[in-house]
Structures are given as structure tokens and as C-alpha cells.
Scaffold this motif. Structure first.
Motif, PDB file in Angstrom:
ATOM      1  N   ARG A  39       0.858  -1.188   0.000  1.00  0.00           N
ATOM      2  CA  ARG A  39       0.000   0.000   0.000  1.00  0.00           C
ATOM      3  C   ARG A  39       0.895   1.239   0.000  1.00  0.00           C
ATOM      4  N   GLN A  40       0.573   2.184  -0.879  1.00  0.00           N
ATOM      5  CA  GLN A  40       1.363   3.416  -0.929  1.00  0.00           C
ATOM      6  C   GLN A  40       1.179   4.196   0.365  1.00  0.00           C
ATOM      7  N   SER A  41       2.156   5.032   0.679  1.00  0.00           N
ATOM      8  CA  SER A  41       2.087   5.858   1.887  1.00  0.00           C
ATOM      9  C   SER A  41       2.171   7.324   1.480  1.00  0.00           C
ATOM     10  N   VAL A  42       1.976   8.197   2.464  1.00  0.00           N
ATOM     11  CA  VAL A  42       2.074   9.630   2.227  1.00  0.00           C
ATOM     12  C   VAL A  42       3.131  10.197   3.167  1.00  0.00           C
ATOM     13  N   PRO A  43       3.684  11.358   2.850  1.00  0.00           N
ATOM     14  CA  PRO A  43       4.684  11.952   3.742  1.00  0.00           C
ATOM     15  C   PRO A  43       4.154  12.036   5.174  1.00  0.00           C
ATOM     16  N   GLY A  44       4.979  11.666   6.126  1.00  0.00           N
ATOM     17  CA  GLY A  44       4.595  11.670   7.533  1.00  0.00           C
ATOM     18  C   GLY A  44       4.005  10.359   8.018  1.00  0.00           C
ATOM     19  N   GLN A  45       3.604   9.482   7.099  1.00  0.00           N
ATOM     20  CA  GLN A  45       3.056   8.180   7.481  1.00  0.00           C
ATOM     21  C   GLN A  45       4.226   7.254   7.775  1.00  0.00           C
ATOM     22  N   GLY A  47       4.052   3.879   8.626  1.00  0.00           N
ATOM     23  CA  GLY A  47       3.864   2.450   8.371  1.00  0.00           C
ATOM     24  C   GLY A  47       2.895   2.195   7.240  1.00  0.00           C
ATOM     25  N   THR A  48       2.981   0.979   6.711  1.00  0.00           N
ATOM     26  CA  THR A  48       2.064   0.545   5.655  1.00  0.00           C
ATOM     27  C   THR A  48       2.026  -0.979   5.657  1.00  0.00           C
ATOM     28  N   GLY A  49       1.200  -1.533   4.801  1.00  0.00           N
ATOM     29  CA  GLY A  49       1.064  -2.987   4.726  1.00  0.00           C
ATOM     30  C   GLY A  49       1.461  -3.529   3.373  1.00  0.00           C
ATOM     31  N   ALA A  50       1.825  -4.804   3.364  1.00  0.00           N
ATOM     32  CA  ALA A  50       2.118  -5.529   2.123  1.00  0.00           C
ATOM     33  C   ALA A  50       1.213  -6.756   2.095  1.00  0.00           C
ATOM     34  N   PHE A  51       0.758  -7.093   0.902  1.00  0.00           N
ATOM     35  CA  PHE A  51      -0.267  -8.116   0.742  1.00  0.00           C
ATOM     36  C   PHE A  51       0.101  -9.044  -0.406  1.00  0.00           C
ATOM     37  N   MET A  52      -0.347 -10.304  -0.354  1.00  0.00           N
ATOM     38  CA  MET A  52      -0.031 -11.275  -1.395  1.00  0.00           C
ATOM     39  C   MET A  52      -0.762 -12.582  -1.121  1.00  0.00           C
ATOM     40  N   LYS A  53      -0.671 -13.489  -2.079  1.00  0.00           N
ATOM     41  CA  LYS A  53      -1.191 -14.844  -1.916  1.00  0.00           C
ATOM     42  C   LYS A  53       0.004 -15.782  -1.931  1.00  0.00           C
ATOM     43  N   LEU A  54       0.093 -16.648  -0.913  1.00  0.00           N
ATOM     44  CA  LEU A  54       1.206 -17.582  -0.775  1.00  0.00           C
ATOM     45  C   LEU A  54       0.701 -19.017  -0.875  1.00  0.00           C
ATOM     46  N   VAL A  65      10.024 -11.521   7.895  1.00  0.00           N
ATOM     47  CA  VAL A  65      10.072 -10.648   6.719  1.00  0.00           C
ATOM     48  C   VAL A  65      11.054  -9.530   7.017  1.00  0.00           C
ATOM     49  N   SER A  66      11.735  -9.055   5.992  1.00  0.00           N
ATOM     50  CA  SER A  66      12.617  -7.900   6.149  1.00  0.00           C
ATOM     51  C   SER A  66      12.607  -7.099   4.857  1.00  0.00           C
ATOM     52  N   THR A  67      12.925  -5.803   5.002  1.00  0.00           N
ATOM     53  CA  THR A  67      13.014  -4.904   3.853  1.00  0.00           C
ATOM     54  C   THR A  67      13.888  -3.718   4.239  1.00  0.00           C
ATOM     55  N   PRO A  68      14.714  -3.261   3.315  1.00  0.00           N
ATOM     56  CA  PRO A  68      15.496  -2.066   3.607  1.00  0.00           C
ATOM     57  C   PRO A  68      14.635  -0.794   3.613  1.00  0.00           C
ATOM     58  N   ALA A  69      13.382  -0.880   3.175  1.00  0.00           N
ATOM     59  CA  ALA A  69      12.492   0.281   3.111  1.00  0.00           C
ATOM     60  C   ALA A  69      11.917   0.654   4.477  1.00  0.00           C
ATOM     61  N   ALA A  70      12.036  -0.247   5.464  1.00  0.00           N
ATOM     62  CA  ALA A  70      11.432  -0.013   6.773  1.00  0.00           C
ATOM     63  C   ALA A  70      12.380  -0.439   7.887  1.00  0.00           C
ATOM     64  N   MET A 113       6.972  -0.923   9.223  1.00  0.00           N
ATOM     65  CA  MET A 113       6.923   0.223  10.136  1.00  0.00           C
ATOM     66  C   MET A 113       8.251   0.967  10.128  1.00  0.00           C
ATOM     67  N   ASP A 114       8.216   2.194  10.604  1.00  0.00           N
ATOM     68  CA  ASP A 114       9.396   3.065  10.593  1.00  0.00           C
ATOM     69  C   ASP A 114       9.936   3.186   9.168  1.00  0.00           C
ATOM     70  N   LEU A 115       9.030   3.545   8.255  1.00  0.00           N
ATOM     71  CA  LEU A 115       9.415   3.696   6.848  1.00  0.00           C
ATOM     72  C   LEU A 115      10.548   4.712   6.709  1.00  0.00           C
TER      73      LEU A 115
END
Length: 163
Positions: A39-45, A47-54, A65-70, A113-115
Motif C-alpha cells: 500500500r502506498q504511503s504519504v509523507p509523515g506516514q 507504516g504501511t502494509g504488504a499483501f499477497m497470496k502464498l 520478513v525484512s526490507t530495507p524500506a522499513a 513500520m518506521d518507513l
């Protein structure tokens, strides 16, 4: 001379195949990922979520899960507690053999979180999923997830959640 070159090629191919077979037998069955997005975020936000089918053909468990974006990325569950929507981190999510488990808004999802910066529609986010199979063997799957709901996807509005 020709015979020795052929022998060397045969030995090299045999060694490569033996190595590949050994690596294959130690790797848990691959988990298939479909319809993944963030899900896209806006300045100041923050956290966001990621979604998929596994889908795990032989069964597995999503354990991280890990990502350099957060700064923090976790597997989360969202559910109603009376008339309040609550969200919490879970230590793992079972993926029964051959069954598709959907991570979606309002249910299980990946929480970022902590984008480090806002995530704009059309960008992509590198995400690494960590799995364990029934024998406890670990594997990872590296993905690049598009930001923004897929066409026809259910992009539920963001909610304020209590942790």
C-alpha cells in the motif's frame, strides 16, 4: 589430447550436477507468490502494509520478513475484538500444503513500520520472506513488490490500529 578434454568436460559436468542435486535436496519446496503489492504511503506516514497470496506445495511456515524500506517488518494479524479492530505481530503463519493463504487488508498481512521514506505508487519495494519447512529447514525468497493495489485489487483504506 581430445580424449582428455572430453573427460575433463564430463567430470566438470558430473561435479556440477552432483552439486546441484545436493543443493536441491537441502532446499525446502519453493513457496509461490501471486498478486503481491504494498500500500502506498504519504509523507509523515510511518507504516504501511504488504499483501499477497502464498502457496507452499509441500507446506511451510512464514516466519519472518525484512526490507530495507522499513526499520521494522513483521507478519501481522488483524481481527475484531468486540467492536474494536486490533492488530498484532504473530511469530509465524502456517502455509498448509497446496492451500493458498491470502495476506490481505483486514486479515493477515506484512506490516512495514518506521518507513525510511514515503512509498509512492509505481515504485517497488524489495522484500525478503523467511520460511521454515516441516523439518525446520529455512529458506528465503527475495521479491520486488510494486507499490499500489493491482488493477481490480482490494485496496481497503488504511485504519488506525491498536497494537
Amino acid at each position: 589430447m581430445k580424449h582428455s578434454k572430453t573427460l575433463l568436460k564430463t567430470l566438470a559436468l558430473s561435479a556440477a550436477l552432483a552439486g546441484a542435486a545436493g543443493a536441491f535436496s537441502q532446499t525446502p519446496a519453493a513457496v509461490q507468490v501471486r498478486d503481491a503489492w504494498v500500500r502506498q504511503s504519504v509523507p509523515g506516514q510511518s507504516g504501511t502494509g504488504a499483501f499477497m497470496k502464498l502457496t507452499a506445495p509441500a507446506g511451510a511456515r512464514l516466519v519472518g520478513v525484512s526490507t530495507p524500506a522499513a526499520g521494522v517488518a513483521e507478519v501481522h494479524e488483524m481481527k475484531m475484538d468486540g467492536d474494536t479492530m486490533r492488530m498484532r505481530a504473530v511469530p509465524g503463519l502456517d502455509l498448509p500444503a497446496g492451500k493458498t493463504v491470502e495476506l490481505k487488508p483486514g486479515g493477515y498481512h506484512l506490516m512495514l513500520m518506521d518507513l525510511k521514506q514515503p512509498l509512492a505508487k509505481g515504485a517497488s519495494v524489495p522484500v525478503t520472506l523467511r520460511f521454515e519447512d516441516a523439518k525446520g529447514q529455512s529458506s528465503t525468497l527475495e521479491l520486488k513488490l510494486p507499490v499500489g493495489a493491482p488493477a481490480g485489487g482490494a485496496a481497503a483504506p488504511a485504519h488506525n490500529h491498536k497494537h
